[in-house]
Design a protein around this motif. Structure first.
Motif, PDB file in Angstrom:
ATOM      1  N   TYR A 181       0.811  -1.221   0.000  1.00  0.00           N
ATOM      2  CA  TYR A 181       0.000   0.000   0.000  1.00  0.00           C
ATOM      3  C   TYR A 181       0.840   1.265   0.000  1.00  0.00           C
ATOM      4  N   LYS A 182       2.172   1.123   0.095  1.00  0.00           N
ATOM      5  CA  LYS A 182       3.035   2.300   0.175  1.00  0.00           C
ATOM      6  C   LYS A 182       4.401   1.977  -0.410  1.00  0.00           C
ATOM      7  N   SER A 183       5.116   3.050  -0.814  1.00  0.00           N
ATOM      8  CA  SER A 183       6.479   2.884  -1.300  1.00  0.00           C
ATOM      9  C   SER A 183       7.124   4.259  -1.444  1.00  0.00           C
ATOM     10  N   ASP A 184       8.433   4.313  -1.224  1.00  0.00           N
ATOM     11  CA  ASP A 184       9.193   5.525  -1.525  1.00  0.00           C
ATOM     12  C   ASP A 184       9.660   5.540  -2.974  1.00  0.00           C
ATOM     13  N   ASP A 187       8.087   4.335  -8.966  1.00  0.00           N
ATOM     14  CA  ASP A 187       7.646   3.321  -9.920  1.00  0.00           C
ATOM     15  C   ASP A 187       6.556   2.429  -9.339  1.00  0.00           C
ATOM     16  N   ARG A 188       6.402   2.453  -8.018  1.00  0.00           N
ATOM     17  CA  ARG A 188       5.397   1.609  -7.365  1.00  0.00           C
ATOM     18  C   ARG A 188       4.184   2.415  -6.902  1.00  0.00           C
ATOM     19  N   TRP A 189       4.088   3.642  -7.385  1.00  0.00           N
ATOM     20  CA  TRP A 189       2.922   4.466  -7.041  1.00  0.00           C
ATOM     21  C   TRP A 189       1.796   4.143  -8.020  1.00  0.00           C
ATOM     22  N   THR A 190       1.164   3.019  -7.782  1.00  0.00           N
ATOM     23  CA  THR A 190       0.190   2.475  -8.716  1.00  0.00           C
ATOM     24  C   THR A 190      -1.244   2.710  -8.242  1.00  0.00           C
ATOM     25  N   ASP A 229      -1.325  10.197  -0.367  1.00  0.00           N
ATOM     26  CA  ASP A 229       0.122  10.153  -0.127  1.00  0.00           C
ATOM     27  C   ASP A 229       0.662   8.785  -0.530  1.00  0.00           C
ATOM     28  N   PRO A 230       1.390   8.665  -1.661  1.00  0.00           N
ATOM     29  CA  PRO A 230       1.827   7.348  -2.141  1.00  0.00           C
ATOM     30  C   PRO A 230       2.906   6.709  -1.274  1.00  0.00           C
TER      31      PRO A 230
END
Length: 284
Positions: A181-184, A187-190, A229-230
């Motif tokens: 559900y989260k990432s810094d 590329d993973r802000w899906t 907030d990704p």
């Protein structure tokens, strides 16, 4: 009761601040009143000095594994070994742990606290990728030096209570393990990650009272901030506040911390962990 949910980083800056949700817990309802972004440890230290009473849940390991403490012959109190590590300096602390691990056999390099095994958490010795060992170094000494009551590592009569929490445990109730559900990593802000943050927030709004003993009241504007907030840092502060609020509600029951837990290691407050630990002890 004033409540803070705090997502710590080992290197706060404008792009990756220490994120804080300021909340009030009254009448069986947790209300989020504001977000704060702390871009320096000086700002974090100032937060710790705010007048109590207040309760805070913080997402970093407060202690180290007993096996490491014994093998390095560190002082036999939490305050003692945290003070010593603080005096060593960050580089020396990281080098000490990494050298220690380099001399261990495969499979016995990273040690775990009792609570890490119960929670499925990272070893607090870990210095890279998810650098919780560095977060420990930055966080634990500041807690000690602030004079707050650190439960259960260093309880005092102070009316500022701090608990170690693990937001992923709340998230997993709604989206499962490896929830994504989260990432810094941008590329993973899906769309899928966005959907999962919405699912977690909707689940809390509907089920928090049954799971943690109080409801959650969120203005739509703040709810949108949690979901949009990704990095998930803002959502994690809410999950931290929920776990800390549950612990405060368990104050007549040792804040939901089981008896016999070593104050050298500490404990993550969460009802499922308490139940799991008690069940495990009962089968011994």
């Amino acid at each position: 009761m004033k409540l803070y949910g705090i997502d710590l980083t080992s290197a706060p800056r404008k792009r990756k601040p220490i994120t804080v949700a300021a909340c009030d817990l009254e009448g069986g309802i947790l209300r989020v009143t504001d977000f704060e972004s702390l871009t320096s440890f000086a700002q974090f230290e100032a937060l710790l000095q705010r007048e109590g009473p207040w309760v805070a849940g913080m997402d970093f390991p407060f202690g180290q594994p007993l096996k490491l403490i014994r093998n390095l012959e560190l002082p036999d109190t939490w305050a003692g070994y945290v003070s010593l590590i603080d005096a060593m300096g960050k580089r020396a602390w990281v080098d000490t742990v990494e050298q220690y691990m380099s001399l261990r056999e495969k499979g016995d390099k990273l040690h775990f606290r009792t609570i890490d095994r119960v929670a499925g958490a990272q070893s607090p010795m870990k210095m890279s990728f998810i650098p919780v060992g560095r977060m420990f170094y930055e966080g634990a000494p500041r807690l000690l030096n602030s004079g707050v009551s650190v439960m259960p590592n260093h309880p005092t009569d102070d009316n500022r209570l701090v608990f170690e929490i693990y937001p992923a445990l709340v998230a997993r109730k709604f989206v499962g393990r490896g929830s994504g559900y989260k990432s810094d990593d941008s590329d993973r802000w899906t769309d899928e990650a966005h959907y999962k943050r919405q699912t977690i927030l909707d689940g809390l709004r509907a089920e928090c009272a049954d799971m943690y003993g109080f409801g959650v009241d969120l203005p739509d504007e703040l709810a949108d901030e949690f979901v949009s907030d990704p990095t998930g840092d803002k959502l994690d502060t809410l999950l931290a506040a929920v776990q800390a609020g549950w612990a405060y509600g368990q104050r007549e029951n040792n804040y939901g911390i089981p008896p016999g837990i070593s104050p050298l290691e500490g404990w993550i407050v969460e009802p499922d962990l308490l139940e799991k630990y008690v069940e495990t002890q009962g089968h011994r």
